[in-house]
Scaffold this active site. Structure first.
Site, PDB file in Angstrom:
ATOM      1  N   ASP A  49      34.248  42.356  42.701  1.00 42.56           N
ATOM      2  CA  ASP A  49      35.299  41.336  42.702  1.00 42.56           C
ATOM      3  C   ASP A  49      36.672  41.995  42.747  1.00 42.56           C
ATOM      4  O   ASP A  49      37.004  42.822  41.882  1.00 42.56           O
ATOM      5  CB  ASP A  49      35.172  40.482  41.436  1.00 42.56           C
ATOM      6  CG  ASP A  49      36.225  39.389  41.362  1.00 42.56           C
ATOM      7  OD1 ASP A  49      35.918  38.243  41.747  1.00 42.56           O
ATOM      8  OD2 ASP A  49      37.356  39.673  40.910  1.00 42.56           O
ATOM      9  N   TYR A  54      45.569  42.300  43.070  1.00 40.90           N
ATOM     10  CA  TYR A  54      45.217  43.523  42.344  1.00 40.90           C
ATOM     11  C   TYR A  54      45.748  44.768  43.050  1.00 40.90           C
ATOM     12  O   TYR A  54      45.794  45.849  42.462  1.00 40.90           O
ATOM     13  CB  TYR A  54      43.700  43.660  42.191  1.00 40.90           C
ATOM     14  CG  TYR A  54      43.016  42.533  41.460  1.00 40.90           C
ATOM     15  CD1 TYR A  54      43.740  41.558  40.758  1.00 40.90           C
ATOM     16  CD2 TYR A  54      41.634  42.431  41.467  1.00 40.90           C
ATOM     17  CE1 TYR A  54      43.100  40.527  40.103  1.00 40.90           C
ATOM     18  CE2 TYR A  54      40.980  41.403  40.802  1.00 40.90           C
ATOM     19  CZ  TYR A  54      41.719  40.451  40.135  1.00 40.90           C
ATOM     20  OH  TYR A  54      41.059  39.423  39.483  1.00 40.90           O
ATOM     21  N   HIS A 112      43.397  32.056  44.000  1.00 37.08           N
ATOM     22  CA  HIS A 112      43.485  32.783  42.736  1.00 37.08           C
ATOM     23  C   HIS A 112      43.918  31.912  41.557  1.00 37.08           C
ATOM     24  O   HIS A 112      43.503  32.146  40.421  1.00 37.08           O
ATOM     25  CB  HIS A 112      44.430  33.972  42.890  1.00 37.08           C
ATOM     26  CG  HIS A 112      44.123  35.100  41.953  1.00 37.08           C
ATOM     27  ND1 HIS A 112      44.465  36.402  42.226  1.00 37.08           N
ATOM     28  CD2 HIS A 112      43.499  35.138  40.755  1.00 37.08           C
ATOM     29  CE1 HIS A 112      44.072  37.183  41.230  1.00 37.08           C
ATOM     30  NE2 HIS A 112      43.481  36.436  40.331  1.00 37.08           N
TER      31      HIS A 112
END
Length: 283
Positions: A49, A54, A112
């Site tokens: 994931d 990120y 998200h």
């Protein structure tokens, strides 16, 4: 005994997803992310994931490619940044994710959050519908095998489901012992939406809790193993993050069961990490 070999859930479209995934939030791009994912794949994880936010998609993708494991044997998730709420923006961001990952497709693509992270709670109902329309088209193109959302409360789910051709297959939420977002979890599961637990260890903040430690000792496991097994026994996907090989291995060693009495105790527990950041999805 690990849960990596055969334990899976089936999404509403028939796609199979491993129950235990490897999370990469807060793992920096470069050698750290590359080595963590490489080690996870060597241990046997087949569910990775990541997210645009990120900033480690490139290292995640390289580790997957360098692993020598066939692409169709690894379930890969990435995410649309929370601040993007237009059809065009979502399509462009997805293309960038594929470029960073160096892949032709992902197994799961999710929004998200229902609001920008710098403006939690902002009304983005219209924007979420636009973003979801893009995800539907990405799914129809075959470049995402499944689509879903993250941090979506019941209202946010109802908002996009009302006009959707394809309903979300996943809702990824913060979930750990003592913080289980029951309203969201129950609504999702009743609507055949698999729930994924991110921060299942509260980023480690819950692991020193005396009651959790006592129960872990009873099963001769670590608090982290108990916390992850709790998630799985409640029917969710667990997404622990780790960078050391020892922790990566430990998190997969879940070949035990928690009895009904102890599950009842854990499900009734108060938040053992109240100072941990919560997205407040239920508000």
């Amino acid at each position: 005994m690990t849960v990596l070999d055969s334990e899976t859930y089936k999404l509403s479209n028939g796609t199979v997803i491993p129950k235990l995934g490897f999370g990469t939030w807060q793992i920096p791009n470069g050698d750290v992310a590359y080595n963590a994912v490489k080690d996870a794949l060597k241990v046997g994880y087949r569910h990775i994931d990541t997210a645009r936010a990120y900033e480690n998609e490139a290292s995640v993708g390289k580790a997957i490619k360098d692993s020598g494991i066939f692409r169709d044997e690894i379930f890969v998730t990435t995410k649309l940044p929370a601040e993007i709420k237009t059809y065009e923006g979502a399509m462009a961001s997805f293309e960038e994710s594929l470029k960073q990952l160096d892949m032709d497709y992902v197994d799961l693509y999710i929004i998200h959050a229902p609001w920008p992270w710098n403006n939690i709670g902002k009304d983005e109902d219209a924007g979420n519908k636009e973003a979801w329309r893009a995800l539907e088209d990405i799914y129809k193109s075959g470049r995402a095998k499944a689509i879903g959302v993250s941090n979506f409360a019941v209202h946010d789910l109802q908002n996009i489901m009302g006009g959707a051709e394809i309903k979300p297959m996943i809702n990824q939420i913060q979930y750990y012992i003592g913080y289980t977002e029951p309203e969201i979890t129950q609504f999702s599961q009743k609507n055949d939406i698999v729930v994924e637990a991110y921060s299942p260890l509260a980023t480690g903040d819950m692991l020193k809790n005396a009651e959790i430690k006592q129960l872990a000792d009873k099963y001769n496991v670590t608090p982290a193993q108990l916390a992850l097994k709790f998630v799985l026994e409640n029917g969710l996907v667990a997404l622990p993050k780790a960078t050391s090989l020892g922790h990566i291995e430990n998190n997969a060693d879940l070949g035990f069961s928690i009895n009904d009495t102890d599950m009842k105790t854990l499900n009734a527990m108060k938040d053992p990490a109240p100072e941990h950041f919560h997205p407040e999805s239920e508000k």
